[in-house]
Design an enzyme around this catalytic site. Structure first.
Site, PDB file in Angstrom:
ATOM      1  N   LYS A 131       0.969  -1.341  -0.309  1.00  0.00           N
ATOM      2  CA  LYS A 131       0.025  -0.109  -0.214  1.00  0.00           C
ATOM      3  C   LYS A 131       0.670   1.195  -0.075  1.00  0.00           C
ATOM      4  CE  LYS A 131       1.077   1.518   4.374  1.00  0.00           C
ATOM      5  NZ  LYS A 131       1.763   2.556   4.646  1.00  0.00           N
ATOM      6  N   ASP A 165      -2.111  -1.365  10.232  1.00  0.00           N
ATOM      7  CA  ASP A 165      -2.391  -1.268   8.712  1.00  0.00           C
ATOM      8  C   ASP A 165      -3.369  -2.514   8.441  1.00  0.00           C
ATOM      9  OD1 ASP A 165      -1.102   1.038   8.314  1.00  0.00           O
ATOM     10  OD2 ASP A 165       0.640   0.049   7.818  1.00  0.00           O
TER      11      ASP A 165
HETATM   12  O1  C5P Z   1       0.093  -1.022  14.820  1.00  0.00           O
HETATM   13  P1  C5P Z   1       1.642  -1.076  14.353  1.00  0.00           P
HETATM   14  O2  C5P Z   1       2.277  -2.221  15.127  1.00  0.00           O
HETATM   15  O3  C5P Z   1       1.880  -0.998  12.895  1.00  0.00           O
HETATM   16  O4  C5P Z   1       2.246   0.357  15.126  1.00  0.00           O
HETATM   17  C1  C5P Z   1       3.765   0.242  15.458  1.00  0.00           C
HETATM   18  C2  C5P Z   1       3.861   1.507  16.435  1.00  0.00           C
HETATM   19  O5  C5P Z   1       3.509   2.771  15.727  1.00  0.00           O
HETATM   20  C3  C5P Z   1       2.922   1.556  17.654  1.00  0.00           C
HETATM   21  O6  C5P Z   1       3.863   0.799  18.717  1.00  0.00           O
HETATM   22  C4  C5P Z   1       2.715   2.904  18.093  1.00  0.00           C
HETATM   23  O7  C5P Z   1       4.022   3.375  18.508  1.00  0.00           O
HETATM   24  C5  C5P Z   1       2.803   3.735  16.663  1.00  0.00           C
HETATM   25  N1  C5P Z   1       1.532   3.864  16.133  1.00  0.00           N
HETATM   26  C6  C5P Z   1       0.991   4.943  16.685  1.00  0.00           C
HETATM   27  N2  C5P Z   1      -0.473   5.214  16.105  1.00  0.00           N
HETATM   28  C7  C5P Z   1      -1.147   4.377  15.163  1.00  0.00           C
HETATM   29  C8  C5P Z   1      -0.185   3.351  14.528  1.00  0.00           C
HETATM   30  C9  C5P Z   1       0.915   3.155  15.101  1.00  0.00           C
HETATM   31  O8  C5P Z   1       1.280   5.587  17.330  1.00  0.00           O
HETATM   32  N3  C5P Z   1      -2.396   4.775  14.691  1.00  0.00           N
END
Ligand code: C5P
Length: 313
Positions: free
Chosen positions: A15, A146
């Site tokens: 994406k 995502d």
């Molecule tokens: O959800 P994911 O594992 O992709 O997120 C990785 C990091 O990115 C999270 O630990 C957080 O610190 C940050 N994040 C965030 N807000 C989001 C998505 C991700 O702060 N909406």
């Protein structure tokens, strides 16, 4: 229910974020987002085989840099699906999964999330669970912010932590050139950097709120609004991202932007020929990897059900 041994193949698309606004920090530590996300024509290829003669998961990946143990999002997706489906204990069901990795890792292209979503969709099919896209998104959201998007691609406005997904139609045709600079950016680190570098939160503009009301947009509508809050946050530490963006514009891109929290920068091109030329020129610098691909990727779907060629257990 009697399960039959069979194998399917699924394309897991990358994406890009055509818009990525990072809004307020939530009590759970995540940030509320507003993003227009789009799958593009670069895919990992997953082969999933349901085995009735063994238990557990055998995971293979052609990229030796990726772990194939319980840390891999695909392994975690399998465990989660079996648990939710009530199949984790006492049932003789095993899986063999092969990942052919094409999407750069930790690159802002959602590759790991797409693989996880493809795994959930694949298991939903193989185990005949009958889950809707919404149910699969709920299962996947704990694996990564995502993941839910990929059940509603190719285009969607994504809000909340990434869990509120409104599909939309993006009309017209474009090519994109994805340029990976050769280094990863850790998402968590990028969010921390963004929180510490900005003075306050810029609220969502009326124009973007208006876009969210629509169910169809054209590339012409979207291109003037393309922006990503991580560009400013990462500019002091990652000068090369700005250089790549400028090179893509010089090579004829209508717009160029960082995808996700980086480090891939993509350019939008009117036709394949100009995209391929830009891939050759911008992508030739040492360490970079560049891909010229269609701007409209596929949704997650089973490419082939190979059950006919397999022994039925
Ligand atoms: O959800 P994911 O594992 O992709 O997120 C990785 C990091 O990115 C999270 O630990 C957080 O610190 C940050 N994040 C965030 N807000 C989001 C998505 C991700 O702060 N909406």
């Amino acid at each position: 229910m009697r399960l039959t041994e069979r194998e399917i193949r699924i394309g897991a698309p990358a994406k890009v974020n055509l818009v990525l606004r990072v809004l307020d920090r939530r009590p759970d530590g995540y940030h509320n987002l507003w993003s227009l996300m789009q799958t593009v024509g670069l895919e990992d290829d997953l082969r999933l085989r349901l085995r009735t003669d063994s238990v557990g998961l055998r995971l293979h990946c052609d990229d030796p840099a990726l772990p194939t143990d319980g840390r891999n999002l695909v392994s975690r997706a399998v465990a989660l699906v079996l648990e939710r489906a009530g199949l984790s204990a006492g049932r003789k069901v095993g899986f063999e999964i092969h990942i052919a990795k094409r999407i750069p890792v930790s690159a802002g292209l959602g590759g790991g999330s797409s693989d996880a979503a493809a795994t959930i969709a694949g298991l939903n099919h193989l185990l005949e669970l009958g889950w809707s896209a919404g149910e699969m998104a709920r299962v996947g959201q704990g694996l990564g912010s995502d993941v839910p998007f990929f059940f509603f691609g190719p285009s969607a406005v994504v809000r909340g932590r990434g869990d509120e997904v409104a599909p939309m139609t993006l009309t017209g045709k474009r090519w994109v050139v994805l340029v990976h600079p050769g280094f990863p950016i850790d998402t968590r680190w990028a969010y921390e950097r963004l929180s510490t570098t900005r003075k306050g939160i810029v609220p969502l503009s009326k124009a973007l709120s208006g876009i969210a009301e629509k169910t169809a947009l054209s590339w012409e509508d979207v291109i003037p609004f393309m922006e990503n809050d991580f560009e400013v946050a990462l500019a002091p530490t990652h000068r090369m991202l700005r250089d790549i963006k400028a090179e893509l514009i010089s090579a004829g891109a209508e717009a160029a932007l960082l995808s996700g929290s980086g480090a891939t920068v993509f350019g939008v091109f009117r036709d394949e020929a100009s995209a391929v030329r830009a891939q050759g020129s911008v992508g030739q610098a040492r360490g970079r990897r560049a891909f010229a691909v269609r701007g409209e990727g596929d949704t997650l779907s089973c490419r082939a059900d190979m059950s006919q060629s397999l022994r039925v257990g």
